[in-house]
Design a protein around this motif. Structure first.
Motif, PDB file in Angstrom:
ATOM      1  N   THR A 163       0.865  -1.450   0.193  1.00 34.35           N
ATOM      2  CA  THR A 163      -0.092  -0.182  -0.230  1.00 34.35           C
ATOM      3  C   THR A 163       0.910   1.194   0.115  1.00 34.35           C
ATOM      4  O   THR A 163       2.277   1.162   0.285  1.00 34.35           O
ATOM      5  CB  THR A 163      -1.019  -0.211   1.094  1.00 34.35           C
ATOM      6  N   SER A 164       0.495   2.059  -1.093  1.00 37.16           N
ATOM      7  CA  SER A 164       0.807   3.899  -0.253  1.00 37.16           C
ATOM      8  C   SER A 164       0.813   4.216   0.819  1.00 37.16           C
ATOM      9  O   SER A 164       1.279   5.629   1.325  1.00 37.16           O
ATOM     10  CB  SER A 164       0.313   4.807  -1.529  1.00 37.16           C
ATOM     11  N   GLY A 165      -0.139   3.858   1.730  1.00 30.77           N
ATOM     12  CA  GLY A 165      -0.607   4.122   3.187  1.00 30.77           C
ATOM     13  C   GLY A 165      -1.960   5.403   2.695  1.00 30.77           C
ATOM     14  O   GLY A 165      -1.693   6.437   3.966  1.00 30.77           O
ATOM     15  N   PHE A 166      -1.313   6.222   1.809  1.00 31.45           N
ATOM     16  CA  PHE A 166      -2.452   7.084   1.333  1.00 31.45           C
ATOM     17  C   PHE A 166      -3.909   7.127   2.119  1.00 31.45           C
ATOM     18  O   PHE A 166      -4.132   8.247   2.326  1.00 31.45           O
ATOM     19  CB  PHE A 166      -2.316   7.750  -0.146  1.00 31.45           C
ATOM     20  N   LEU A 167      -4.271   5.922   1.756  1.00 32.48           N
ATOM     21  CA  LEU A 167      -5.703   5.631   2.319  1.00 32.48           C
ATOM     22  C   LEU A 167      -5.881   4.926   3.946  1.00 32.48           C
ATOM     23  O   LEU A 167      -6.564   4.424   3.949  1.00 32.48           O
ATOM     24  CB  LEU A 167      -6.876   5.019   1.452  1.00 32.48           C
ATOM     25  N   GLY A 168      -4.261   5.533   4.478  1.00 35.41           N
ATOM     26  CA  GLY A 168      -4.655   4.453   5.598  1.00 35.41           C
ATOM     27  C   GLY A 168      -6.052   4.247   6.839  1.00 35.41           C
ATOM     28  O   GLY A 168      -5.784   3.470   7.341  1.00 35.41           O
ATOM     29  N   ALA A 169      -6.054   5.344   6.668  1.00 34.07           N
ATOM     30  CA  ALA A 169      -7.660   5.461   7.650  1.00 34.07           C
ATOM     31  C   ALA A 169      -8.465   5.101   7.136  1.00 34.07           C
ATOM     32  O   ALA A 169      -9.246   4.677   8.390  1.00 34.07           O
ATOM     33  CB  ALA A 169      -7.505   6.987   7.182  1.00 34.07           C
ATOM     34  N   ALA A 170      -8.511   3.815   5.824  1.00 33.11           N
ATOM     35  CA  ALA A 170     -10.217   2.905   6.222  1.00 33.11           C
ATOM     36  C   ALA A 170      -8.830   1.671   6.139  1.00 33.11           C
ATOM     37  O   ALA A 170     -10.580   1.231   6.424  1.00 33.11           O
ATOM     38  CB  ALA A 170      -9.609   2.796   4.209  1.00 33.11           C
ATOM     39  N   ALA A 171      -7.712   1.387   7.237  1.00 31.58           N
ATOM     40  CA  ALA A 171      -7.399   0.147   7.066  1.00 31.58           C
ATOM     41  C   ALA A 171      -7.965   0.406   9.405  1.00 31.58           C
ATOM     42  O   ALA A 171      -7.717   1.015   9.305  1.00 31.58           O
ATOM     43  CB  ALA A 171      -6.699  -0.352   6.995  1.00 31.58           C
ATOM     44  N   THR A 172      -9.108  -0.504   9.507  1.00 32.43           N
ATOM     45  CA  THR A 172      -9.112  -0.524  10.889  1.00 32.43           C
ATOM     46  C   THR A 172      -8.422  -1.552  11.977  1.00 32.43           C
ATOM     47  O   THR A 172      -7.509  -1.917  11.084  1.00 32.43           O
ATOM     48  CB  THR A 172     -10.426  -1.060  10.998  1.00 32.43           C
ATOM     49  N   ASP A 173      -8.863  -1.017  13.202  1.00 36.09           N
ATOM     50  CA  ASP A 173      -7.339  -2.044  13.862  1.00 36.09           C
ATOM     51  C   ASP A 173      -7.842  -3.293  13.541  1.00 36.09           C
ATOM     52  O   ASP A 173      -6.686  -3.929  13.477  1.00 36.09           O
ATOM     53  CB  ASP A 173      -7.929  -1.123  15.123  1.00 36.09           C
ATOM     54  N   GLU A 174      -9.259  -4.008  13.148  1.00 34.17           N
ATOM     55  CA  GLU A 174      -9.024  -5.027  13.152  1.00 34.17           C
ATOM     56  C   GLU A 174      -8.927  -5.620  11.956  1.00 34.17           C
ATOM     57  O   GLU A 174      -8.082  -6.840  11.854  1.00 34.17           O
ATOM     58  CB  GLU A 174     -10.578  -5.207  13.421  1.00 34.17           C
ATOM     59  N   MET A 175      -8.844  -4.760  10.825  1.00 34.93           N
ATOM     60  CA  MET A 175      -8.383  -5.381   9.695  1.00 34.93           C
ATOM     61  C   MET A 175      -6.964  -5.417  10.192  1.00 34.93           C
ATOM     62  O   MET A 175      -5.531  -6.714   9.554  1.00 34.93           O
ATOM     63  CB  MET A 175      -8.676  -5.030   8.352  1.00 34.93           C
ATOM     64  N   LEU A 176      -5.901  -4.976  10.503  1.00 36.52           N
ATOM     65  CA  LEU A 176      -4.299  -4.644  10.790  1.00 36.52           C
ATOM     66  C   LEU A 176      -4.303  -6.006  11.662  1.00 36.52           C
ATOM     67  O   LEU A 176      -2.957  -5.826  11.248  1.00 36.52           O
ATOM     68  CB  LEU A 176      -3.714  -3.521  10.837  1.00 36.52           C
ATOM     69  N   ALA A 177      -5.031  -6.607  12.220  1.00 35.96           N
ATOM     70  CA  ALA A 177      -4.529  -7.311  13.239  1.00 35.96           C
ATOM     71  C   ALA A 177      -4.614  -8.596  12.269  1.00 35.96           C
ATOM     72  O   ALA A 177      -4.106  -9.537  12.724  1.00 35.96           O
ATOM     73  CB  ALA A 177      -5.627  -7.643  14.323  1.00 35.96           C
ATOM     74  N   ASP A 178      -5.103  -8.489  11.540  1.00 41.14           N
ATOM     75  CA  ASP A 178      -4.916  -9.372  10.496  1.00 41.14           C
ATOM     76  C   ASP A 178      -3.207 -10.039   9.740  1.00 41.14           C
ATOM     77  O   ASP A 178      -4.154 -10.733   8.591  1.00 41.14           O
ATOM     78  CB  ASP A 178      -6.681 -10.091   9.846  1.00 41.14           C
ATOM     79  N   VAL A 179      -2.702  -8.425   9.498  1.00 34.45           N
ATOM     80  CA  VAL A 179      -1.986  -8.161   8.397  1.00 34.45           C
ATOM     81  C   VAL A 179      -0.568  -7.839   9.078  1.00 34.45           C
ATOM     82  O   VAL A 179      -0.367  -8.597  10.356  1.00 34.45           O
ATOM     83  CB  VAL A 179      -1.636  -6.771   8.251  1.00 34.45           C
ATOM     84  N   ASP A 180      -0.047  -9.492   8.490  1.00 29.90           N
ATOM     85  CA  ASP A 180       1.774  -9.678   9.730  1.00 29.90           C
ATOM     86  C   ASP A 180       2.668  -8.480   9.228  1.00 29.90           C
ATOM     87  O   ASP A 180       3.226  -8.643   9.236  1.00 29.90           O
ATOM     88  CB  ASP A 180       1.940 -11.308   9.023  1.00 29.90           C
ATOM     89  N   LEU A 181       2.669  -8.634   7.502  1.00 26.96           N
ATOM     90  CA  LEU A 181       3.956  -7.729   7.102  1.00 26.96           C
ATOM     91  C   LEU A 181       2.721  -6.280   6.103  1.00 26.96           C
ATOM     92  O   LEU A 181       2.317  -6.858   5.263  1.00 26.96           O
ATOM     93  CB  LEU A 181       4.499  -8.239   6.252  1.00 26.96           C
ATOM     94  N   VAL A 182       3.281  -5.441   5.827  1.00 25.98           N
ATOM     95  CA  VAL A 182       3.600  -4.179   5.929  1.00 25.98           C
ATOM     96  C   VAL A 182       4.311  -3.882   4.162  1.00 25.98           C
ATOM     97  O   VAL A 182       5.134  -3.524   4.770  1.00 25.98           O
ATOM     98  CB  VAL A 182       2.668  -2.592   6.121  1.00 25.98           C
ATOM     99  N   LEU A 183       3.711  -3.954   3.368  1.00 28.36           N
ATOM    100  CA  LEU A 183       5.439  -3.770   2.361  1.00 28.36           C
ATOM    101  C   LEU A 183       4.690  -1.605   1.726  1.00 28.36           C
ATOM    102  O   LEU A 183       3.243  -1.618   1.172  1.00 28.36           O
ATOM    103  CB  LEU A 183       4.572  -3.992   1.043  1.00 28.36           C
ATOM    104  N   LEU A 184       5.143  -0.832   2.456  1.00 26.44           N
ATOM    105  CA  LEU A 184       4.564   0.630   2.758  1.00 26.44           C
ATOM    106  C   LEU A 184       5.183   0.999   1.196  1.00 26.44           C
ATOM    107  O   LEU A 184       6.922   1.543   1.420  1.00 26.44           O
ATOM    108  CB  LEU A 184       4.622   1.313   3.760  1.00 26.44           C
TER     109      LEU A 184
END
Length: 307
Positions: A163-184
């Motif tokens: 992700t570019s992170g530009f829409l990071g506000a759209a990612a909920t904490d619950e979603m990010l809890a299911d992510v092991d790796l972010v390619l920023l």
């Protein structure tokens, strides 16, 4: 390396207006399950406009450009990388402009994609791989991404988002809890350069990276930076990206475990012409190996493992 592979990244609208969704292609459901499962027994073609939009907003239906099984890019091990359609940025060096509009993707149900992921579970286990949701911009379709990530974690599969992170506000904490790796993808450290590269503001990307670092049990982060001569290669710009990246490790030690400096290439130039879009970097040459290594050394000077 990833820089030599034509990979989707691009630009489109920020929201999901009704007129932006045209999902007319037939859904190709796996033969071992009921066609259209997850859509109340209907095929995508049988849904009316309102039903399709509702299915997308609930994450039961997504717009997908393509997927591919790759090794040594998009995260560790062998990975099923799925490219979602649509992106809020206007990147000058986008090398897959055919992924830019969400309306141009193929309609895929979350169940179809999860069934495909499940088929490769053995490969992922054997190679230490998993799935990567890319784009376009994965966070253009946060509900669909969240369903895929949750389903993959329930299968015990490693997950990553690019992700570019530009829409990071759209990612909920619950979603990010299911992510092991972010390619920023940090495309610039200078706001003016970022605006020139993407047509957007830099701060949302920086804020998303800080948010990831502030999560005590947050995902591992790999930072990606595309090196474009005459555009992103200024020493001050490189230093700002390196300094920002290092600052994330001061927030949470070990948050950023890898930096990838990706040399610009011209492999997507013909796609711009095919689509009738103006390509502003037609005369830009790839960076020399010497320049690329100098830039990597700037990141290494901040104690960052850089490739």
């Amino acid at each position: 390396m990833a820089a030599t592979i034509i990979r989707p990244e691009g630009c489109e609208a920020l929201s999901l207006p009704d007129e932006a969704v045209r999902l007319d292609a037939p859904l190709q459901a796996p033969a071992d399950r009921r066609s259209g499962a997850g859509l109340d027994g209907l095929t995508v073609a049988e849904l009316d406009r309102h039903e399709r939009l509702l299915a997308m907003r609930e994450g039961r239906l997504g717009s997908v450009h393509s997927w591919e099984l790759v090794t040594a890019v998009d995260g560790p091990g062998t990975r099923l990388t799925t490219f979602l359609s649509g992106c809020p940025l206007q990147c000058l060096y986008c090398h897959n402009p055919d992924t830019l509009a969400m309306k141009d993707g193929r309609p895929v149900t979350s169940e179809e994609l999860l069934a495909r992921i499940k088929r490769y579970a053995g490969v992922f286990t054997a190679t230490g791989g998993g799935i990567t949701l890319s784009g376009g911009e994965v966070l253009m379709q946060p509900a669909f991404a969240a369903r895929i990530l949750r389903g993959a974690k329930e299968l015990g599969i490693h997950t990553a988002i690019d992700t570019s992170g530009f829409l990071g506000a759209a990612a909920t904490d619950e979603m990010l809890a299911d992510v092991d790796l972010v390619l920023l993808d940090v495309k610039s450290g200078d706001p003016d350069t970022y605006k020139k590269v993407t047509g957007r503001e830099l701060e949302p990307t920086l804020a998303f990276g800080r948010r990831l670092a502030e999560m005590p049990d947050g995902p591992e982060v790999w930072v990606r930076f595309v090196l474009v001569p005459g555009l992103t290669d200024a020493e001050d710009n490189v230093e700002k990206v390196a300094g920002y990246t290092a600052s994330l490790n001061r927030i949470r030690p070990g948050a950023v475990t890898r930096v990838e400096v990706l040399p610009f290439h011209q492999m997507g130039r013909d796609k711009w012409a095919t689509l009738g879009r103006e390509y502003q970097l037609d005369d830009t040459e790839p960076p020399s190996p010497e320049l690329t290594e100098r830039v990597r050394d700037r990141f290494r000077a901040h104690g960052l493992q850089t490739y």
